[in-house]
Design a protein around this motif. Structure first.
Motif: not given
Length: 246
Positions: A44-49, A57-58, A84-88, A231-235
């Motif tokens: 699957g795919w996640e919009s954010r980790y 992954l910011d 790929s965008s974060n080379d992670f 990285s601890l934020k509202d999202f």
């Protein structure tokens, strides 16, 4: 007040919505008891980790896949995620034991984590229990993860409700409340996030299903003097995955 506020907020939210982190976003699943070998796979795919209330992954998205198997009281699996965008890159290898008594389910697990890009690794011990005989069809549980590398723990209290909409559609809703205790070693200790989650699964066949999820996370007691709290934020994040059961 630091303890009273998040617990009170959590209790209020339970009166109108119930939460549990989406299956698509779980790095590793613990399969239920079976007398025969049970195998589960997903991609699957996640919009954010999202991890421990953090946008890890910011804003970067994550592709992931996993294979898990269970037999009797034992389970184990392999999970791989990449961005790929974060080379992670991240790889999980996990095993554990799970047991169920009446309406209570509890487990102990061990997971080895590898980060190929950074060439580092970590080991985590996990334990938890859940109770699924609450009023209104609710289930609630507490999970603990201990990081050998960080020498710290993270606790998460979840409450959820599952709803079968039709023979093809089922969904679940819930909340999660997290507490950091040196697990995120460069973040503040104590209550750190609360989230609301919704999941839906559409059966494609007896063995295949399409899973959707969306979640909103809010930071608690964010302190930017700690690097880990950046990285601890509202999202909000969402994802989709294809799963198979064998």
């Amino acid at each position: 007040m630091k303890v009273f506020f998040p617990v009170t907020l959590y209790s209020i939210l339970l009166t109108w919505v119930f939460a549990h982190e989406g299956e698509a976003s779980k790095p590793f699943q613990m399969l239920h008891l079976h007398d025969a070998i049970d195998i589960h796979a997903h991609g699957g795919w996640e919009s954010r980790y999202a991890l421990e209330g953090r946008d890890s992954l910011d804003g970067g998205s994550l592709w992931s896949s996993s294979v898990e198997a269970s037999y009797d009281h034992f389970f184990g699996g392999l999970w791989y995620g990449r961005s790929s965008s974060n080379d992670f890159r991240e790889l999980h290898l996990g095993v554990g034991v799970i047991q169920r008594t009446e309406n209570i389910e509890y487990y102990i697990s061990y997971t080895h984590l590898l980060f190929p890009v950074e060439e580092i690794s970590d080991s985590e011990w996990g334990a938890g229990f859940s109770y699924d005989a609450l009023p209104f069809g609710l289930a609630s549980g507490l999970d603990l993860v201990y990081s050998v590398d960080a020498k710290g723990s993270f606790f998460e209290w979840t409450t959820s409700k599952s709803v079968e909409i039709s023979d093809l559609w089922e969904s679940s809703f819930g909340t999660a409340l997290g507490w950091n205790q040196d697990f995120v070693s460069d973040g503040h200790d104590g209550w750190n996030h609360i989230s609301l989650n919704a999941n839906g699964r559409r059966a494609l066949s007896d063995r295949l299903g399409l899973v959707f999820h969306g979640a909103q996370s809010w930071a608690i007691n964010r302190d930017l003097s700690f690097e880990g709290d950046v990285s601890l934020k509202d999202f909000f994040h969402f994802g989709v995955s294809l799963e198979a059961q064998f």
